[in-house]
Design a protein around this motif. Structure first.
Motif, PDB file in Angstrom:
ATOM      1  N   ASP A 291      29.044   4.207   9.328  1.00  9.18           N
ATOM      2  CA  ASP A 291      28.841   5.836  10.146  1.00  9.18           C
ATOM      3  C   ASP A 291      27.373   6.277   9.958  1.00  9.18           C
ATOM      4  OD1 ASP A 291      28.865   8.099  11.384  1.00  9.18           O
ATOM      5  OD2 ASP A 291      29.868   8.634   9.716  1.00  9.18           O
ATOM      6  N   PHE A 292      26.486   5.594  10.472  1.00 12.20           N
ATOM      7  CA  PHE A 292      24.849   6.057   9.541  1.00 12.20           C
ATOM      8  C   PHE A 292      24.191   6.760  10.929  1.00 12.20           C
ATOM      9  CE2 PHE A 292      20.815   4.455   9.969  1.00 12.20           C
ATOM     10  CZ  PHE A 292      20.458   4.566   9.004  1.00 12.20           C
ATOM     11  N   GLU A 293      23.312   7.430  10.809  1.00 15.12           N
ATOM     12  CA  GLU A 293      22.301   8.798  11.499  1.00 15.12           C
ATOM     13  C   GLU A 293      21.331   8.581  10.964  1.00 15.12           C
ATOM     14  OE1 GLU A 293      24.129  11.710  13.516  1.00 15.12           O
ATOM     15  OE2 GLU A 293      25.580  10.382  13.838  1.00 15.12           O
TER      16      GLU A 293
ATOM     17  N   LEU B 119      29.527   3.521   4.074  1.00 14.90           N
ATOM     18  CA  LEU B 119      30.463   2.316   4.443  1.00 14.90           C
ATOM     19  C   LEU B 119      31.767   2.607   3.739  1.00 14.90           C
ATOM     20  CD1 LEU B 119      28.951  -0.573   3.828  1.00 14.90           C
ATOM     21  CD2 LEU B 119      29.141  -0.034   5.402  1.00 14.90           C
ATOM     22  N   THR B 120      32.583   3.210   4.850  1.00 17.15           N
ATOM     23  CA  THR B 120      34.488   3.688   4.284  1.00 17.15           C
ATOM     24  C   THR B 120      34.854   2.265   3.114  1.00 17.15           C
ATOM     25  OG1 THR B 120      36.029   4.023   4.869  1.00 17.15           O
ATOM     26  CG2 THR B 120      35.748   2.177   6.422  1.00 17.15           C
TER      27      THR B 120
ATOM     28  N   PRO C 131      18.101  -2.987  18.675  1.00 15.43           N
ATOM     29  CA  PRO C 131      18.034  -3.875  17.360  1.00 15.43           C
ATOM     30  C   PRO C 131      17.917  -3.134  16.300  1.00 15.43           C
ATOM     31  CG  PRO C 131      15.591  -3.705  18.619  1.00 15.43           C
ATOM     32  CD  PRO C 131      16.557  -3.078  19.521  1.00 15.43           C
ATOM     33  N   LEU C 132      18.223  -3.666  16.302  1.00 14.00           N
ATOM     34  CA  LEU C 132      18.782  -2.759  14.660  1.00 14.00           C
ATOM     35  C   LEU C 132      17.350  -2.764  13.012  1.00 14.00           C
ATOM     36  CD1 LEU C 132      22.517  -3.564  13.148  1.00 14.00           C
ATOM     37  CD2 LEU C 132      21.806  -1.234  13.758  1.00 14.00           C
ATOM     38  N   HIS C 133      17.256  -1.697  12.992  1.00  5.95           N
ATOM     39  CA  HIS C 133      15.923  -1.920  11.934  1.00  5.95           C
ATOM     40  C   HIS C 133      16.565  -2.156  10.768  1.00  5.95           C
ATOM     41  CE1 HIS C 133      13.544   0.182  13.969  1.00  5.95           C
ATOM     42  NE2 HIS C 133      13.754   0.480  14.529  1.00  5.95           N
ATOM     43  N   GLU C 134      15.504  -2.604   9.848  1.00  7.72           N
ATOM     44  CA  GLU C 134      15.700  -3.620   8.634  1.00  7.72           C
ATOM     45  C   GLU C 134      15.862  -2.260   7.069  1.00  7.72           C
ATOM     46  OE1 GLU C 134      13.998  -7.002   5.515  1.00  7.72           O
ATOM     47  OE2 GLU C 134      13.257  -7.090   7.702  1.00  7.72           O
ATOM     48  N   ASP C 135      15.292  -1.647   7.636  1.00 12.60           N
ATOM     49  CA  ASP C 135      15.158  -0.477   6.800  1.00 12.60           C
ATOM     50  C   ASP C 135      16.781  -0.456   6.710  1.00 12.60           C
ATOM     51  OD1 ASP C 135      14.168   0.030   8.795  1.00 12.60           O
ATOM     52  OD2 ASP C 135      13.110   2.099   7.931  1.00 12.60           O
ATOM     53  N   ASP C 136      17.187   0.368   8.279  1.00 15.86           N
ATOM     54  CA  ASP C 136      18.503   1.511   8.470  1.00 15.86           C
ATOM     55  C   ASP C 136      19.199   0.262   7.365  1.00 15.86           C
ATOM     56  OD1 ASP C 136      16.892   2.852   9.721  1.00 15.86           O
ATOM     57  OD2 ASP C 136      17.074   2.506  11.644  1.00 15.86           O
ATOM     58  N   LEU C 137      19.861  -1.091   7.309  1.00 18.29           N
ATOM     59  CA  LEU C 137      20.696  -1.659   6.695  1.00 18.29           C
ATOM     60  C   LEU C 137      20.328  -1.947   5.306  1.00 18.29           C
ATOM     61  CD1 LEU C 137      21.002  -4.688   9.725  1.00 18.29           C
ATOM     62  CD2 LEU C 137      22.493  -2.707   9.428  1.00 18.29           C
ATOM     63  N   ALA C 138      19.550  -1.659   4.705  1.00 17.42           N
ATOM     64  CA  ALA C 138      18.751  -1.625   3.443  1.00 17.42           C
ATOM     65  C   ALA C 138      19.660  -0.646   3.079  1.00 17.42           C
ATOM     66  CB  ALA C 138      17.855  -1.598   2.614  1.00 17.42           C
ATOM     67  N   ARG C 139      19.410   0.939   3.512  1.00 22.28           N
ATOM     68  CA  ARG C 139      19.692   1.901   3.500  1.00 22.28           C
ATOM     69  C   ARG C 139      21.023   2.412   3.444  1.00 22.28           C
ATOM     70  NH1 ARG C 139      14.809   5.633   3.762  1.00 22.28           N
ATOM     71  NH2 ARG C 139      16.436   7.263   3.139  1.00 22.28           N
ATOM     72  N   ILE C 140      21.817   1.015   4.719  1.00 21.82           N
ATOM     73  CA  ILE C 140      23.535   1.538   4.206  1.00 21.82           C
ATOM     74  C   ILE C 140      23.560   0.874   3.184  1.00 21.82           C
ATOM     75  CG2 ILE C 140      25.276   0.395   5.508  1.00 21.82           C
ATOM     76  CD1 ILE C 140      23.085   0.662   8.037  1.00 21.82           C
TER      77      ILE C 140
END
Length: 359
Positions: A57-59, A158-159, A140-149
């Protein structure tokens, strides 16, 4: 192509823009859209739940709204949604037929060049694979967004039910990742050879005492986190002639009077993770990322590796489904089906068998 980030419930998250195999990066996270990539997470399908389970659940608002959601519904349907500004990609996959509680590995992959995106799931107990492709262009997903997750920069995305999370800058195929690390000696017609040096056509010694041609050597590179991590089997356990690093669900064949007495079967297979409690040290010395190998043989029979017998790969998915697997480059008729496969022991069954032998 590299794994850029990985983490699990039992280890710290690691990120490196050049690949996590080089260790944790001390530099800043790259702010870029990944034109191709994969996200992997591991979880379980709960036995009973009435509300949708938000696995991811990422925004975030970074000039435009960006979001990544992965939701498992009570009806067994998995939903993935990726949003960037006005662009939205949504996929769903029906997992309602799968039994509850066993661990599953979910993979979401996309490639902007080929205009493809798909979501796949693998049942880690049975090896069964399902996948579904998107009807629209991928977002596409962003590399920095995935790192923030990964690092929970904006709070947990992440649950707690997610036990492992990793992402890469390439499309990672589905399934068939169980196997053995390099240097394991496989018996061939010309004697033992390191598994990574085998080539198609090599005759491999099998449990029947005969030889079976090697159809394909399957090499997989994955982070050593979650169920993707390796365990160490130390000689002389189970008559091993060398110490091996193997995947947790690598199936190892065993036999004996106690096997026949307990289960009424001549041969049964045991997952390496169920052998682990009986070993003095089971942690693999492999790095943050490791390669593992397994064989596709013309005949579905266990092959001899360093004094033990290991089950080869067999067809475990519908060849016509959307997502690419690690066997997609093979003709389906070349891949044996798991006919007459030995019974794979559940955890409590493996403990009952091995306790009598080693405790």
């Amino acid at each position: 192509m590299a794994w850029l980030g990985s983490g699990a419930a039992n280890c710290h998250p690691v990120y490196n823009p050049h690949g996590v195999e080089q260790g944790a990066s001390r530099g800043s996270v790259r702010c870029r859209a990944l034109t191709s990539g994969s996200v992997i997470l591991e979880t379980v399908i709960p036995d009973q739940f009435r509300q949708p389970l938000d696995l991811v659940d990422f925004e975030r608002h970074a000039g435009v709204r960006r979001s990544f959601h992965m939701v498992l519904g009570p009806n067994g349907r998995l939903w993935v949604a990726v949003e960037q500004g006005q662009n939205l990609s949504v996929l769903s996959l029906d997992l309602s037929a799968w039994r509850k509680e066993p661990p599953i590995r979910i993979t979401y992959s996309w490639c902007c060049e080929t205009q493809n995106a798909w979501v796949g799931a693998e049942n880690l107990e049975t090896g069964a694979i399902k996948s579904k492709a998107a009807a629209e262009r991928p977002v596409p997903l962003h590399e920095d967004d995935l790192a923030r997750i990964l690092f929970a920069i904006d709070g947990p995305s992440l649950t707690r039910d997610v036990t492992c999370f990793a992402f890469a800058d390439h499309v990672e195929p589905l399934g068939y990742s169980e196997g053995i690390a390099a240097k394991a000696l496989v018996d061939t017609e010309h004697g033992p050879r390191p598994i990574e040096t085998l080539t198609p056509g090599t005759l491999i010694s099998t449990q029947s005492g005969g030889l079976s041609p090697l159809v394909a050597l399957i090499e997989t590179t994955l982070p050593n986190v979650g169920s993707m991590g390796l365990v160490r089997l130390r000689r002389p356990f189970q008559n091993l002639l060398q110490t091996l690093d193997v995947t947790q669900r690598c199936e190892i064949l065993t036999e004996g009077v106690d096997t026949a007495y307990l289960f009424g079967l001549e041969d049964v297979s045991i997952k390496a993770i169920h052998i682990a409690p009986f070993l003095p040290a089971t942690a693999s010395l492999a790095g943050l990322v490791s390669k593992r190998y397994n064989l596709v043989l013309a005949d579905f029979q266990a092959y001899h590796v360093a004094g033990i017998r290991v089950m080869p790969l067999a067809l475990n998915h519908d060849p016509h489904q959307a997502g690419p697997t690690r066997l997609s480059h093979l003709n389906a008729t070349q891949i044996p089906k798991p006919c007459d496969a030995p019974a794979s022991l559940l955890r409590h069954e493996a403990l009952a068998l091995l306790s009598d032998r080693y405790l």
